[in-house]
Each structure stands twice: as structure tokens, then as C-alpha cells.
Motif scaffolding. Structure first.
Motif, PDB file in Angstrom:
ATOM      1  N   ARG A  74       3.935  17.535  37.414  1.00  0.00           N
ATOM      2  CA  ARG A  74       3.777  17.983  36.025  1.00  0.00           C
ATOM      3  C   ARG A  74       3.257  16.816  35.224  1.00  0.00           C
ATOM      4  NH1 ARG A  74       8.803  18.735  32.281  1.00  0.00           N
ATOM      5  NH2 ARG A  74       9.518  17.460  33.995  1.00  0.00           N
ATOM      6  N   GLU A  75       2.186  17.038  34.474  1.00  0.00           N
ATOM      7  CA  GLU A  75       1.622  15.991  33.639  1.00  0.00           C
ATOM      8  C   GLU A  75       1.669  16.442  32.189  1.00  0.00           C
ATOM      9  OE1 GLU A  75      -2.359  13.183  33.243  1.00  0.00           O
ATOM     10  OE2 GLU A  75      -2.331  14.787  34.731  1.00  0.00           O
ATOM     11  N   ILE A  76       2.227  15.577  31.352  1.00  0.00           N
ATOM     12  CA  ILE A  76       2.333  15.865  29.918  1.00  0.00           C
ATOM     13  C   ILE A  76       1.293  15.010  29.212  1.00  0.00           C
ATOM     14  CG2 ILE A  76       3.825  15.835  27.890  1.00  0.00           C
ATOM     15  CD1 ILE A  76       6.217  15.932  29.917  1.00  0.00           C
ATOM     16  N   PHE A  77       0.383  15.662  28.478  1.00  0.00           N
ATOM     17  CA  PHE A  77      -0.668  14.962  27.759  1.00  0.00           C
ATOM     18  C   PHE A  77      -0.214  14.679  26.330  1.00  0.00           C
ATOM     19  CE2 PHE A  77      -2.660  17.153  31.219  1.00  0.00           C
ATOM     20  CZ  PHE A  77      -3.632  16.268  31.672  1.00  0.00           C
ATOM     21  N   ALA A  78      -0.479  13.478  25.873  1.00  0.00           N
ATOM     22  CA  ALA A  78      -0.078  13.063  24.523  1.00  0.00           C
ATOM     23  C   ALA A  78      -1.080  13.608  23.511  1.00  0.00           C
ATOM     24  CB  ALA A  78       0.004  11.543  24.439  1.00  0.00           C
ATOM     25  N   GLU A  79      -0.955  14.885  23.257  1.00  0.00           N
ATOM     26  CA  GLU A  79      -1.803  15.563  22.279  1.00  0.00           C
ATOM     27  C   GLU A  79      -0.901  16.317  21.320  1.00  0.00           C
ATOM     28  OE1 GLU A  79      -4.166  18.224  24.599  1.00  0.00           O
ATOM     29  OE2 GLU A  79      -5.292  16.630  25.589  1.00  0.00           O
ATOM     30  N   ILE A  80      -1.482  16.744  20.221  1.00  0.00           N
ATOM     31  CA  ILE A  80      -0.716  17.564  19.286  1.00  0.00           C
ATOM     32  C   ILE A  80      -1.454  18.882  19.145  1.00  0.00           C
ATOM     33  CG2 ILE A  80       0.122  17.780  16.922  1.00  0.00           C
ATOM     34  CD1 ILE A  80       0.327  14.713  16.879  1.00  0.00           C
ATOM     35  N   PRO A  81      -0.877  20.005  19.530  1.00  0.00           N
ATOM     36  CA  PRO A  81       0.407  20.089  20.219  1.00  0.00           C
ATOM     37  C   PRO A  81       0.286  19.542  21.644  1.00  0.00           C
ATOM     38  CG  PRO A  81      -0.625  22.251  20.160  1.00  0.00           C
ATOM     39  CD  PRO A  81      -1.507  21.317  19.378  1.00  0.00           C
ATOM     40  N   SER A  82       1.416  19.153  22.214  1.00  0.00           N
ATOM     41  CA  SER A  82       1.389  18.562  23.548  1.00  0.00           C
ATOM     42  C   SER A  82       0.927  19.600  24.569  1.00  0.00           C
ATOM     43  CB  SER A  82       2.755  17.992  23.929  1.00  0.00           C
ATOM     44  OG  SER A  82       3.690  19.028  24.028  1.00  0.00           O
ATOM     45  N   ARG A  83       0.286  19.108  25.605  1.00  0.00           N
ATOM     46  CA  ARG A  83      -0.230  19.981  26.660  1.00  0.00           C
ATOM     47  C   ARG A  83       0.404  19.546  27.972  1.00  0.00           C
ATOM     48  NH1 ARG A  83      -5.363  19.298  29.727  1.00  0.00           N
ATOM     49  NH2 ARG A  83      -5.698  17.497  28.387  1.00  0.00           N
ATOM     50  N   VAL A  84       0.836  20.512  28.762  1.00  0.00           N
ATOM     51  CA  VAL A  84       1.464  20.241  30.060  1.00  0.00           C
ATOM     52  C   VAL A  84       0.653  20.965  31.121  1.00  0.00           C
ATOM     53  CG1 VAL A  84       3.551  20.484  31.456  1.00  0.00           C
ATOM     54  CG2 VAL A  84       3.752  20.057  29.001  1.00  0.00           C
ATOM     55  N   GLU A  85       0.313  20.247  32.191  1.00  0.00           N
ATOM     56  CA  GLU A  85      -0.391  20.860  33.302  1.00  0.00           C
ATOM     57  C   GLU A  85       0.396  20.633  34.588  1.00  0.00           C
ATOM     58  OE1 GLU A  85      -5.094  20.821  32.092  1.00  0.00           O
ATOM     59  OE2 GLU A  85      -4.396  19.388  33.590  1.00  0.00           O
ATOM     60  N   TYR A  86       0.369  21.653  35.431  1.00  0.00           N
ATOM     61  CA  TYR A  86       1.012  21.592  36.738  1.00  0.00           C
ATOM     62  C   TYR A  86      -0.075  21.523  37.802  1.00  0.00           C
ATOM     63  CZ  TYR A  86       5.216  22.937  34.267  1.00  0.00           C
ATOM     64  OH  TYR A  86       6.277  22.969  33.404  1.00  0.00           O
ATOM     65  N   SER A  87       0.169  20.700  38.827  1.00  0.00           N
ATOM     66  CA  SER A  87      -0.777  20.538  39.930  1.00  0.00           C
ATOM     67  C   SER A  87      -0.016  20.558  41.237  1.00  0.00           C
ATOM     68  CB  SER A  87      -1.499  19.187  39.835  1.00  0.00           C
ATOM     69  OG  SER A  87      -2.145  19.040  38.614  1.00  0.00           O
ATOM     70  N   ALA A  88      -0.700  21.007  42.284  1.00  0.00           N
ATOM     71  CA  ALA A  88      -0.142  20.877  43.627  1.00  0.00           C
ATOM     72  C   ALA A  88      -0.330  19.428  44.059  1.00  0.00           C
ATOM     73  CB  ALA A  88      -0.850  21.818  44.597  1.00  0.00           C
ATOM     74  N   THR A  89       0.712  18.831  44.590  1.00  0.00           N
ATOM     75  CA  THR A  89       0.626  17.472  45.116  1.00  0.00           C
ATOM     76  C   THR A  89      -0.044  17.533  46.495  1.00  0.00           C
ATOM     77  OG1 THR A  89       2.739  17.636  46.252  1.00  0.00           O
ATOM     78  CG2 THR A  89       2.792  16.822  43.954  1.00  0.00           C
ATOM     79  N   PRO A  90      -0.404  16.396  47.072  1.00  0.00           N
ATOM     80  CA  PRO A  90      -0.919  16.428  48.448  1.00  0.00           C
ATOM     81  C   PRO A  90       0.057  17.114  49.409  1.00  0.00           C
ATOM     82  CG  PRO A  90      -1.422  14.311  47.450  1.00  0.00           C
ATOM     83  CD  PRO A  90      -0.533  15.057  46.475  1.00  0.00           C
ATOM     84  N   LEU A  91       1.348  16.896  49.205  1.00  0.00           N
ATOM     85  CA  LEU A  91       2.349  17.567  50.043  1.00  0.00           C
ATOM     86  C   LEU A  91       2.293  19.077  49.831  1.00  0.00           C
ATOM     87  CD1 LEU A  91       4.667  17.097  52.059  1.00  0.00           C
ATOM     88  CD2 LEU A  91       6.212  16.869  50.098  1.00  0.00           C
ATOM     89  N   GLY A  92       2.165  19.508  48.588  1.00  0.00           N
ATOM     90  CA  GLY A  92       2.034  20.938  48.295  1.00  0.00           C
ATOM     91  C   GLY A  92       0.759  21.522  48.869  1.00  0.00           C
TER      92      GLY A  92
END
Length: 133
Positions: A69-87
């Protein structure tokens, strides 16, 4: 954090099944195989899941190292989910499970009651070739 994740089973096959178990995990991962997604995009791609369950499944997969999960420092904040290499390494396994499920239904003459597999083999995505041979 409050300590290590819940203890996973010691048998490798049982461990694998525990990590991917959950009605929606394979479907969520399938959508993340194509790249990062916001929660709202995942919700629209899996419309029958509740937001509460979607978040719960994402948290479990994050805890088990399948999703980041990556949280971007924006207003409003944005969160993106990614599959890891393991996923991402689960893609051929989930495809094989889907194919086996179809085979099982065929063997028991229950293919009429089966939904279509959403997990399909994809062409590997290659980096653009450098021009100037």
C-alpha cells in the motif's frame, strides 16, 4: 505494530492455502496483476464486494506480503495498492487452480453451475526495446 502476524501453518501447502484463502483474494490479486489500483477502482472492478470486506482482504494480503500500500502526500491523500513480487508469483498458481476447478466441475458434470475463470494467462510485458540496432 503489535507483534508478529498470526502464526501460519507449518506445512507449506497448508500455509499457501491459508494465505490465499478468502472469497475475494484471488479476484483482487487478479486486478492488481495489471498494476496499481486505488480502492475505488478495485471496488468498481469487484462490485459485489463490500468496502469493509475489500479493505479487510487487502489488509490480510498486505500482512502476508502479497500486496503493498502506498500513500501519496497529496490533498486529498491518495492510496494505491499493488501486487508485490511475492503476490505476482501467485499468478500461474491461481490460473492453475482455476483450470483445476473447471476440470473438477467437468468431471462431476457440474460445468453448468460454474462461473467463467477471470484469471487468464497474459502475454509477458516486456520493456520497450531500445531503438538503434
Amino acid at each position: 505494530m503489535t507483534g508478529p502476524i498470526k502464526r501460519l501453518p507449518m506445512l507449506p501447502a497448508e500455509r499457501a492455502l491459508k494465505v490465499i484463502s478468502g472469497r475475494w483474494k484471488a479476484v483482487i490479486l487478479y486486478h492488481l496483476f495489471d498494476g496499481p489500483r486505488r480502492l475505488s477502482a478495485l471496488k468498481s472492478q469487484v462490485p459485489t464486494i463490500t468496502q469493509k470486506v475489500l479493505i479487510q482482504q487487502l489488509r490480510e494480503m498486505e500482512e502476508h506480503g502479497l500486496v503493498s500500500r502506498e500513500i501519496f502526500a497529496e490533498i486529498p491523500s491518495r492510496v494505491e495498492y499493488s501486487a508485490t513480487p511475492l503476490g505476482l508469483s501467485l499468478e500461474p498458481i491461481l490460473l492453475a487452480l482455476c483450470e483445476w476447478g473447471q476440470h473438477h466441475a467437468d468431471e462431476l458434470d457440474e460445468q453448468d453451475h460454474l462461473a467463467d475463470c477471470i484469471i487468464r494467462p497474459r502475454q509477458p510485458q516486456h520493456a520497450p526495446a531500445a531503438s538503434g540496432n
